[in-house]
Structures are given as structure tokens and as C-alpha cells.
Design a protein around this motif. Sequence first.
Motif, PDB file in Angstrom:
ATOM      1  N   LEU A   1       6.475  -6.193  -6.059  1.00 25.97           N
ATOM      2  CA  LEU A   1       7.529  -6.390  -7.048  1.00 25.97           C
ATOM      3  C   LEU A   1       7.189  -5.186  -8.302  1.00 25.97           C
ATOM      4  CD1 LEU A   1       8.373 -10.176  -6.969  1.00 25.97           C
ATOM      5  CD2 LEU A   1       9.684  -8.575  -6.036  1.00 25.97           C
ATOM      6  N   TYR A   2       5.885  -5.114  -8.809  1.00 24.01           N
ATOM      7  CA  TYR A   2       5.708  -4.199  -9.656  1.00 24.01           C
ATOM      8  C   TYR A   2       6.144  -2.939  -9.510  1.00 24.01           C
ATOM      9  CZ  TYR A   2       2.821  -2.018 -13.323  1.00 24.01           C
ATOM     10  OH  TYR A   2       2.538  -0.862 -14.238  1.00 24.01           O
ATOM     11  N   SER A   3       5.567  -2.425  -8.128  1.00 27.22           N
ATOM     12  CA  SER A   3       5.953  -0.948  -7.759  1.00 27.22           C
ATOM     13  C   SER A   3       7.454  -0.963  -7.628  1.00 27.22           C
ATOM     14  CB  SER A   3       5.042  -0.943  -6.425  1.00 27.22           C
ATOM     15  OG  SER A   3       3.846  -0.958  -6.719  1.00 27.22           O
ATOM     16  N   LEU A   4       8.102  -1.990  -7.263  1.00 27.41           N
ATOM     17  CA  LEU A   4       9.342  -1.797  -7.307  1.00 27.41           C
ATOM     18  C   LEU A   4      10.058  -1.429  -8.558  1.00 27.41           C
ATOM     19  CD1 LEU A   4      10.707  -4.074  -4.372  1.00 27.41           C
ATOM     20  CD2 LEU A   4      11.045  -1.649  -4.299  1.00 27.41           C
ATOM     21  N   SER A   5       9.691  -2.315  -9.563  1.00 30.15           N
ATOM     22  CA  SER A   5      10.215  -2.302 -10.833  1.00 30.15           C
ATOM     23  C   SER A   5       9.859  -0.822 -11.459  1.00 30.15           C
ATOM     24  CB  SER A   5       9.575  -3.469 -11.823  1.00 30.15           C
ATOM     25  OG  SER A   5       8.209  -3.290 -11.944  1.00 30.15           O
ATOM     26  N   LEU A   6       8.725  -0.362 -11.177  1.00 30.86           N
ATOM     27  CA  LEU A   6       8.460   1.017 -11.516  1.00 30.86           C
ATOM     28  C   LEU A   6       9.158   2.044 -11.073  1.00 30.86           C
ATOM     29  CD1 LEU A   6       4.372   1.026 -11.839  1.00 30.86           C
ATOM     30  CD2 LEU A   6       6.171   0.797 -13.692  1.00 30.86           C
ATOM     31  N   LEU A   7       9.606   1.906  -9.560  1.00 32.94           N
ATOM     32  CA  LEU A   7      10.448   2.961  -9.034  1.00 32.94           C
ATOM     33  C   LEU A   7      11.958   2.902  -9.696  1.00 32.94           C
ATOM     34  CD1 LEU A   7       9.194   2.493  -5.282  1.00 32.94           C
ATOM     35  CD2 LEU A   7       8.759   4.757  -6.858  1.00 32.94           C
ATOM     36  N   ALA A   8      12.310   1.467  -9.764  1.00 36.67           N
ATOM     37  CA  ALA A   8      13.662   1.287 -10.298  1.00 36.67           C
ATOM     38  C   ALA A   8      13.861   1.928 -11.585  1.00 36.67           C
ATOM     39  CB  ALA A   8      14.063  -0.229 -10.314  1.00 36.67           C
ATOM     40  N   ARG A   9      12.696   1.980 -12.562  1.00 33.54           N
ATOM     41  CA  ARG A   9      12.780   2.663 -13.968  1.00 33.54           C
ATOM     42  C   ARG A   9      12.902   3.833 -13.872  1.00 33.54           C
ATOM     43  NH1 ARG A   9       8.614  -0.181 -17.563  1.00 33.54           N
ATOM     44  NH2 ARG A   9       7.760  -0.818 -15.604  1.00 33.54           N
ATOM     45  N   ALA A  10      12.034   4.610 -12.846  1.00 32.37           N
ATOM     46  CA  ALA A  10      11.736   6.060 -12.913  1.00 32.37           C
ATOM     47  C   ALA A  10      13.289   6.643 -12.714  1.00 32.37           C
ATOM     48  CB  ALA A  10      10.686   6.408 -11.669  1.00 32.37           C
ATOM     49  N   SER A  31       0.661  -1.184  -0.168  1.00 32.83           N
ATOM     50  CA  SER A  31      -0.067  -0.040  -0.025  1.00 32.83           C
ATOM     51  C   SER A  31       0.863   1.287  -0.126  1.00 32.83           C
ATOM     52  CB  SER A  31      -0.865   0.071   1.232  1.00 32.83           C
ATOM     53  OG  SER A  31      -1.783  -1.162   1.038  1.00 32.83           O
ATOM     54  N   PHE A  32       1.865   1.358   0.898  1.00 35.41           N
ATOM     55  CA  PHE A  32       2.824   2.257   0.717  1.00 35.41           C
ATOM     56  C   PHE A  32       3.543   2.672  -0.521  1.00 35.41           C
ATOM     57  CE2 PHE A  32       6.965   4.478   2.101  1.00 35.41           C
ATOM     58  CZ  PHE A  32       6.437   5.436   2.649  1.00 35.41           C
ATOM     59  N   LEU A  33       3.830   1.552  -1.186  1.00 38.80           N
ATOM     60  CA  LEU A  33       4.642   1.844  -2.402  1.00 38.80           C
ATOM     61  C   LEU A  33       3.801   2.150  -3.562  1.00 38.80           C
ATOM     62  CD1 LEU A  33       7.143  -1.484  -2.357  1.00 38.80           C
ATOM     63  CD2 LEU A  33       7.858   1.059  -2.129  1.00 38.80           C
ATOM     64  N   HIS A  34       2.813   1.881  -3.427  1.00 36.87           N
ATOM     65  CA  HIS A  34       1.925   1.985  -4.850  1.00 36.87           C
ATOM     66  C   HIS A  34       1.798   3.621  -5.234  1.00 36.87           C
ATOM     67  CE1 HIS A  34      -1.505   1.405  -7.655  1.00 36.87           C
ATOM     68  NE2 HIS A  34      -2.064   2.401  -7.099  1.00 36.87           N
ATOM     69  N   PRO A  35       1.346   4.569  -4.322  1.00 36.81           N
ATOM     70  CA  PRO A  35       1.540   5.794  -4.731  1.00 36.81           C
ATOM     71  C   PRO A  35       2.977   6.202  -5.202  1.00 36.81           C
ATOM     72  CG  PRO A  35       1.149   5.926  -2.474  1.00 36.81           C
ATOM     73  CD  PRO A  35       1.170   4.495  -2.969  1.00 36.81           C
ATOM     74  N   PHE A  36       3.738   5.927  -4.761  1.00 38.85           N
ATOM     75  CA  PHE A  36       5.146   6.320  -5.237  1.00 38.85           C
ATOM     76  C   PHE A  36       5.226   5.751  -6.677  1.00 38.85           C
ATOM     77  CE2 PHE A  36       6.235   6.563  -0.894  1.00 38.85           C
ATOM     78  CZ  PHE A  36       6.994   7.476  -0.667  1.00 38.85           C
ATOM     79  N   ALA A  37       4.981   4.537  -7.156  1.00 34.90           N
ATOM     80  CA  ALA A  37       4.910   3.869  -8.513  1.00 34.90           C
ATOM     81  C   ALA A  37       4.033   4.660  -9.305  1.00 34.90           C
ATOM     82  CB  ALA A  37       4.793   2.591  -8.162  1.00 34.90           C
ATOM     83  N   ARG A  38       2.788   4.669  -8.860  1.00 36.11           N
ATOM     84  CA  ARG A  38       1.908   5.184  -9.708  1.00 36.11           C
ATOM     85  C   ARG A  38       2.336   6.790 -10.206  1.00 36.11           C
ATOM     86  NH1 ARG A  38      -4.498   6.692  -8.409  1.00 36.11           N
ATOM     87  NH2 ARG A  38      -5.127   7.450 -10.587  1.00 36.11           N
ATOM     88  N   TRP A  39       2.757   7.597  -9.269  1.00 34.03           N
ATOM     89  CA  TRP A  39       3.067   9.030  -9.631  1.00 34.03           C
ATOM     90  C   TRP A  39       4.425   8.934 -10.027  1.00 34.03           C
ATOM     91  CZ3 TRP A  39      -1.031  11.243 -10.665  1.00 34.03           C
ATOM     92  CH2 TRP A  39      -2.281  11.192 -10.024  1.00 34.03           C
ATOM     93  N   ARG A  40       5.022   8.071 -10.202  1.00 38.42           N
ATOM     94  CA  ARG A  40       6.451   8.077 -10.614  1.00 38.42           C
ATOM     95  C   ARG A  40       7.394   8.938  -9.723  1.00 38.42           C
ATOM     96  NH1 ARG A  40       4.178   4.577 -13.301  1.00 38.42           N
ATOM     97  NH2 ARG A  40       4.581   3.955 -15.152  1.00 38.42           N
ATOM     98  N   VAL A  41       7.220   8.703  -8.518  1.00 35.78           N
ATOM     99  CA  VAL A  41       8.081   9.921  -7.514  1.00 35.78           C
ATOM    100  C   VAL A  41       9.463   9.354  -7.647  1.00 35.78           C
ATOM    101  CG1 VAL A  41       8.240  10.551  -5.278  1.00 35.78           C
ATOM    102  CG2 VAL A  41       5.834  10.071  -6.077  1.00 35.78           C
ATOM    103  N   LEU A  42      10.466  10.388  -7.935  1.00 34.76           N
ATOM    104  CA  LEU A  42      11.756   9.715  -7.731  1.00 34.76           C
ATOM    105  C   LEU A  42      12.305   9.586  -6.309  1.00 34.76           C
ATOM    106  CD1 LEU A  42      13.279  12.631 -10.448  1.00 34.76           C
ATOM    107  CD2 LEU A  42      12.504  10.047 -10.715  1.00 34.76           C
ATOM    108  N   VAL A  43      12.647   8.533  -6.502  1.00 36.40           N
ATOM    109  CA  VAL A  43      13.256   7.711  -4.968  1.00 36.40           C
ATOM    110  C   VAL A  43      14.807   7.543  -5.138  1.00 36.40           C
ATOM    111  CG1 VAL A  43      12.958   5.950  -3.337  1.00 36.40           C
ATOM    112  CG2 VAL A  43      10.997   6.919  -4.365  1.00 36.40           C
ATOM    113  N   PRO A  44      15.377   8.132  -4.196  1.00 37.97           N
ATOM    114  CA  PRO A  44      16.847   7.683  -4.250  1.00 37.97           C
ATOM    115  C   PRO A  44      17.246   6.128  -4.335  1.00 37.97           C
ATOM    116  CG  PRO A  44      16.430   9.247  -2.533  1.00 37.97           C
ATOM    117  CD  PRO A  44      14.998   8.733  -2.845  1.00 37.97           C
TER     118      PRO A  44
END
Length: 89
Positions: A79-88, A34-47
Motif C-alpha cells: 500500500l505504501y508503494s502504491l501510494s508513492l506511485l499514485a502521487r508520482a 518486492s516488484f513494486l518497491h523499486p518503482f516506488a523508490r525511484w519514482r518511476v512514472l507508471v501509467p
Amino acid sequence: MEDEQRAVVEEVTGAGGGGLVRSLASFGPKDLASFLHPFARWRVLVPPEDVLAVTMRVAQLRDSPPHGFGSAETLVGVLYSLSLLARAN
């Protein structure tokens, strides 16, 4: 997403200032998903180091008998959210 919207999401979630990993140890599998979903959805840049910390937490949860992931759906979501964050990044 517009820059103004991104700034609001980052402020609310604490992204960019280590907010992603502050209380990571207390997150269970569903909380993490639940926590990762908004980061991935909005493509928030994460270090990258924060993405790595989350990945390590996922590995801990996967190997932890009391928690585990319980359902493939939760694990796939994380894992899907992590993959989006890694690509972003």
C-alpha cells in the motif's frame, strides 16, 4: 534521480510499455511487494491504468483465502508503494 538513471530503471523493469501488468496475475503478495518497491523508490512514472490494475490485484489477493496477505507488514509495504506511485503520477 537523474534522467539517465531513470531510463535504465524503466528499461530494466519494463515501465511505460505495460511491463508492470504483463504477468500481474502470477504475483503473490510478497512478489508484488518486492516488484513494486523499486518503482516506488525511484519514482518511476507508471501509467494510471497500470496503477489501477495493481490496486485491483491487491484487492484480489486480500480477498483470496489461499493467498491472502498473511502479514500486515507485506500489505503495508504494498500500500505504501502504491501510494508513492499514485502521487508520482
